[in-house]
Write a protein that holds these residues in place. Structure first.
Motif, PDB file in Angstrom:
ATOM      1  N   SER A 144       3.341   8.122 -69.313  1.00 57.35           N
ATOM      2  CA  SER A 144       2.507   6.946 -69.046  1.00 57.35           C
ATOM      3  C   SER A 144       1.681   6.596 -70.280  1.00 57.35           C
ATOM      4  O   SER A 144       1.521   7.409 -71.197  1.00 57.35           O
ATOM      5  N   PHE A 145       1.147   5.389 -70.277  1.00 58.76           N
ATOM      6  CA  PHE A 145       0.267   4.959 -71.356  1.00 58.76           C
ATOM      7  C   PHE A 145      -0.999   5.819 -71.385  1.00 58.76           C
ATOM      8  O   PHE A 145      -1.527   6.141 -72.443  1.00 58.76           O
ATOM      9  N   GLU A 146      -1.466   6.215 -70.217  1.00 53.49           N
ATOM     10  CA  GLU A 146      -2.647   7.076 -70.139  1.00 53.49           C
ATOM     11  C   GLU A 146      -2.419   8.389 -70.881  1.00 53.49           C
ATOM     12  O   GLU A 146      -3.310   8.887 -71.586  1.00 53.49           O
ATOM     13  N   GLU A 147      -1.215   8.959 -70.746  1.00 55.52           N
ATOM     14  CA  GLU A 147      -0.899  10.204 -71.442  1.00 55.52           C
ATOM     15  C   GLU A 147      -0.864   9.992 -72.956  1.00 55.52           C
ATOM     16  O   GLU A 147      -1.286  10.858 -73.732  1.00 55.52           O
ATOM     17  N   ILE A 148      -0.364   8.833 -73.388  1.00 55.42           N
ATOM     18  CA  ILE A 148      -0.344   8.522 -74.821  1.00 55.42           C
ATOM     19  C   ILE A 148      -1.761   8.461 -75.368  1.00 55.42           C
ATOM     20  O   ILE A 148      -2.062   9.008 -76.431  1.00 55.42           O
ATOM     21  N   THR A 149      -2.664   7.816 -74.640  1.00 56.37           N
ATOM     22  CA  THR A 149      -4.049   7.710 -75.124  1.00 56.37           C
ATOM     23  C   THR A 149      -4.721   9.077 -75.160  1.00 56.37           C
ATOM     24  O   THR A 149      -5.548   9.345 -76.034  1.00 56.37           O
TER      25      THR A 149
END
Length: 278
Positions: free
Chosen positions: A130-135
């Motif tokens: 997810s994008f959250e994991e990337i951030t």
């Protein structure tokens, strides 16, 4: 340190500064950086996010000036006509119909942030569901909450969800304009995330936290990033310790009340609106 310069050189600097809107100090630092081939680690910003939220979409700086200040970044175009992606020294416009155009003409932008990207650290994200994991991963690459960072992420994405603003009239608040934003879903796509992380204290000027735009490798897909997932993503991080702001001198900007807290409207504009549009 004071360094005297000739009157003729001073006149040229003042003339170029007036024509481009760039501060003289920025022109000088850029010239020295080019002369000695030294990365600047400078973020150049056009206008403020607060002005954009309030519907000030008139051109503040031309794309020609923008490329003189950076080869990597993001923003939008006059009248909020699509999403801007600046990558490898070229400017791309992701329009409201999803079409991606390489902008070669000199056009205007009401808001943009660019830098001459020079990664001072590189990493690999093996899996990002997810994008959250990337951030969360990117948080580990930042050594301060008080500087700006440019972040480039290249690789194969299993899924990318973006949006692109439609052209609108000046004065329509960003929250209302974003409520009808077209959104796009891409699967199995190779491309690049172009991102800026801004510190919390800059919230009155910029979008605090992470702000990413996406552009596919074949330059046919893109937009403001809302969600994504991928594997084996290559990350480059550029720590930016110099900040330059170019403010518009339009009547609309000069008379605007920019004392309002626009964080809630900005957060609304940045989120997914498919459910709202259903």
């Amino acid at each position: 340190m004071f360094i005297p310069i000739s009157k003729s050189l001073q006149n040229v600097l003042e003339k170029v500064s007036k024509e481009t809107g760039e501060p003289i100090s920025h022109l000088i630092s850029t010239a020295f950086a080019h002369c000695f081939d030294v990365p600047q680690h400078t973020l150049f910003q056009v206008s403020t996010s607060g002005a954009l939220v309030q519907g000030i979409y008139e051109s503040a700086v031309s794309t020609r000036v923008l490329l003189g200040s950076g080869d990597f970044g993001l923003g939008t175009f006059e009248n909020l006509d699509g999403e801007m992606v600046v990558l490898d020294g070229a400017i791309y416009q992701v329009r409201g119909d999803g079409k991606v155009v390489n902008v070669t003409d000199d056009v205007g932008t009401p808001f943009a942030v660019v830098t001459h990207f020079a990664a001072d650290q590189e990493h690999l994200i093996e899996s990002a569901p997810s994008f959250e994991e990337i951030t969360k991963m990117c948080d580990q690459y930042r050594d301060s909450d008080n500087l700006f960072y440019a972040i480039r992420i290249d690789g194969h994405f299993e899924h990318v969800h973006t949006r692109a603003m439609k052209a609108t009239l000046d004065g329509l608040p960003l929250a209302k304009a974003s409520a009808i934003q077209p959104e796009f879903d891409f699967t199995d796509v190779v491309g690049t995330l172009v991102g800026i992380w801004a510190p919390q204290f800059s919230g009155a000027l910029n979008i605090a936290g992470y702000h990413f735009h996406f552009l596919s490798k074949d330059r046919t897909k893109g937009g403001h990033l809302l969600e994504c997932s991928g594997k084996n993503l290559r990350v480059g991080v550029d720590r930016l310790n110099d900040f330059h702001l170019s403010l518009p001198e339009t009547e609309e900007f000069l008379r605007a009340d920019l004392t309002k807290d626009t964080s809630r409207d900005l957060a609304y504009a940045e989120q997914i609106h498919k459910k709202d549009n259903a």
